[in-house]
Write an enzyme that holds these catalytic residues in place. Sequence first.
Site, PDB file in Angstrom:
ATOM      1  N   LYS A   1       0.849  -1.196   0.000  1.00  0.00           N
ATOM      2  CA  LYS A   1       0.000   0.000   0.000  1.00  0.00           C
ATOM      3  C   LYS A   1       0.886   1.248   0.000  1.00  0.00           C
ATOM      4  O   LYS A   1       1.942   1.268   0.638  1.00  0.00           O
ATOM      5  CB  LYS A   1      -0.900  -0.030   1.240  1.00  0.00           C
ATOM      6  CG  LYS A   1      -1.909   1.112   1.321  1.00  0.00           C
ATOM      7  CD  LYS A   1      -2.772   0.968   2.593  1.00  0.00           C
ATOM      8  CE  LYS A   1      -3.807   2.086   2.688  1.00  0.00           C
ATOM      9  NZ  LYS A   1      -4.634   1.961   3.917  1.00  0.00           N
TER      10      LYS A   1
ATOM     11  N   SER B   1      -9.641   2.235   3.376  1.00  0.00           N
ATOM     12  CA  SER B   1      -8.750   2.953   2.486  1.00  0.00           C
ATOM     13  C   SER B   1      -7.810   2.056   1.687  1.00  0.00           C
ATOM     14  O   SER B   1      -7.266   2.492   0.679  1.00  0.00           O
ATOM     15  CB  SER B   1      -7.905   3.935   3.307  1.00  0.00           C
ATOM     16  OG  SER B   1      -7.018   3.239   4.159  1.00  0.00           O
TER      17      SER B   1
ATOM     18  N   SER C   1      -9.695  -0.211   7.548  1.00  0.00           N
ATOM     19  CA  SER C   1      -9.167   0.014   6.203  1.00  0.00           C
ATOM     20  C   SER C   1      -8.636  -1.223   5.489  1.00  0.00           C
ATOM     21  O   SER C   1      -8.424  -1.200   4.280  1.00  0.00           O
ATOM     22  CB  SER C   1      -8.064   1.071   6.237  1.00  0.00           C
ATOM     23  OG  SER C   1      -8.639   2.350   6.242  1.00  0.00           O
TER      24      SER C   1
END
Lengths: 482, 474
Positions: free
Chosen positions: B76, B151, B175
Amino acid sequence: MDLTNLEAVIGLEVHIQLNTEAKAFAPESAKYTNIPNQHISPVSLALPGTLPVMNKMQIEKAIRLGLALDCEINQRNYFDRKNYFYADLPKGYQITQDSDPVCLGGKFTLENGKTIRLHHIHMEEDAGKSVHDISPDYSMLDYNRAGVPLLEMVTEPDFRNGDEVEEFINTLRRLVRYLDVSDGVMQEGSMRCDVNLSLREKGSDVLNTRCEIKNINSASNAKKAVEQEFKRQLKLLKKGEEIKQSTLDFNLKTQKLTVIRVKENAHDYRYFPEPDLPPIIISDDWIESVKSNMGRLPQSYFHQLTTEYDLSEYDATILIEYKDIADLTLSLIQESNIDPKSIANFIVNKYLPDVKTGTDDLLEYPLSQEGILEFLTLIESKKITVSSAYQNLLPHLLEQPHKTAKQVMEEMDLAQDFDLTALKSIILDILDQNPDELKKYQNGKKNLFGFFMGEIMKATKGKSNPKEAKKELMEILNTRNG
Amino acid sequence: MKDLTLEEIRHKVETGELTFVQVAEYYLAQIDAHADLNVYIEVWQEDCLAQAKALDAKLAAGQSLGALAGAFISVKDVICVAGRSVTGGSKILQSYKSPFDATAIERIKEADGILIGRTNCDEFAMGSDNRNSYYGPVKNMIGQDKVPGGSSGGSAVSVQIDSCLVALGSDTGGSVRQPAALTGVIGLKPTYGRISRYGLLAYASSFDQIGLIGHNASDILAVLNVAKNTCANDGTVSEMSNNPVDLEEVGEKLKLGIMASAFEHESINEEIKEKSLEFIEGQLAVNHDISPASFDYLDYVIPTYYILTSAEASANLSRYDGIRYGYRAENSESLDELYCNSRTEGFGPEVKRRIITGTYVLSSGYHDAYYKKAQKARRFLVNTFEALMEEYDAIIAPITPKLPWGIEEEISTVDLYLSDIFSVLPNIIGYPAISIPIGHSKEGYPIGIQIITKSWNENKLLKLAKEFSLEHQL
């Protein structure tokens, strides 16, 4: 207010930079360097993804200072974030202790017996430095200092004049060195203080509006700043003006105070607990171990030097300024039969002026402890005259410290080798060779005594003991008179 | 490849049926084939192939391989890889490259894991649908007009499209788990302090935790066991993190509490509720003891979470000031203007909203009413939930009340925040939690369920995930 009977009410905030190896929350060196951005790391530059990690030495040192000043040690410590933006503050917040400082209360006794109460001591990290005078177009940033651990000591407003402030700072500086808490070198910023001062009628207990003088870097400047600020406020009051809360700067070059801003906007620092650092628990055992490893404090040395070894308070005060020097002095005294006064004299007048003070190189002196003792023993045992030892022997000895003092003395032929009979005959010769001067002397021109002494020293090439020579000369002249 | 666990891939490579290079080529081809989903910001194709080749050579030479040889991992865009850009999905870090590896990355590399690329996400991990990225939204493979959640939307879809074995995400309030649920994969948020946060761009320090997304519980376990443990660069990693995560230690029959108040919450989608209860009754109840677990404070979790995370974020994001790195606005006349312009131009609207919220709740006059009160609420929720957990091995709850919504769909900020109602609780408390896929809606959208357990009991979560997750049914 009766303006003829005012007193100053003064409180200090002292920032003490700790002499830890690494920074407060980052691994790189915390040492001072004048090469910009030498001691930096991803953590102290606040690069994305970095986290502060506790350097426990800062806590150890905080406990040490707290115990030495009779503070209560807070055993559960949190850090807080103090939020503000400035270019030399990389994270946009400073890690500090807002609500739970490591040391609470405490006290400090001045020489006159008066007690200065401490409010608290807390831990925090220093910011970097913005430099505005290198380039006309840019401000420069130096992050060497960013993240260096600090203790901030806040006193109660217990000072009444500049002398008390000066004494406090000097004594505190000596204490932090003894405790190995800080270098205490004010010129390098390892101790700085802010002075808060207000005026009131003597004997009153009101606290009037105060002004703050920021970032003072020496004890004597603190004293000067206090005295000037007292006058400044008094002048305003005499003009019928009121004192407005202001921040002032004490300019090092001009030694003058200037008001930087009046009535500071109450900053909202939005403190909250630092989530990246777990709470630090200070156990009873930890406190005990700090206590038992604290070492001797300056007063203990002072007492021993002045009572046990009968040194003057003046000499003792100089000798205890640095712990290493105090230790050296005691060691020299205890390991020899040399008169402690001669040793003190050597350290104060020869050793200290030659060594760099206030740095790690404190003991960088060509002679070892044994070398110093050999040198002093030559004098003590009258192998060499005091003046010759200091004027002739010592400079050469310092240049060739691998040799013993005796070797150098012999090479230079400086030994005091005139026995009394030899000395007597030399004096008689000199008197015979200078009949006119002798006559004048006998006729009352007594200052010619110095002339004869000079001739004796010339004839003995300085190797005679002046005291003995003087005594002999006096005796011979007296008999001739008779 | 997604039908294979790491162990199976390793077996195939070791028996000559596959090479590491072929595995890499497969994943890279998947990335190409799904380029339109906007999953990867950067693909490290060359390095990835070179490292796979090196591993093949190592194997051929009879050298021993690390625990993660054969594990291709997506990262990420909030996790630092030395020499690579890391931007937090933000304009403000466009020019920034990290000089160091995050601890988790360093350990994965040492174990011969291979990093395949950097995945899209909500800016600084703030968001629930991956629409807050400077690089544009990530699309859900199931329906390209749908969000993948956030997210870590890019992370979840990188697994969904089978372009890696495991994705590294971050989970501050769901997330990792919520996008895993919306894309039909497994998402684990470990215990707070299990994996070092060093090298993870901070959003809310006391909530953030690196999370793992994968198809198989065993793959997640393998990466977790490499990434965990105490770390010299993060003082908040607990000594407890050094304990191995061992599925063998978990008993056969677990005591599971069903958080009734969550399944009955007014916000929950009917299909999710139905599927969940079907799963609980039809599957969980077969081998485990289930009973209702009473937790009446769900309505407190969103305010508590958003006040505290915004407060922490407001300080954590102060370092993005245009001074030392990252985006700097031009033509500023003063330092204040430089800050103001750089941050105005560099941050997106959601990040600004949270910075402003956080600044507000910490400011004098409001500190006690918001920040302090939320801290007390957090303490209360921790105590209450800890007490509840005394009676159970794990608690079962929904992960999200919603099915994937439209990328173009307008949702108010408050509604979006409220959709985090089931996922933020474990972050508030620090407990580990997992989201496992349990089925699909009538229209074919994935549905997940959440399992929460006590700190350091990830083994229970992974054991249950292994037992129940309906993998590969997409």
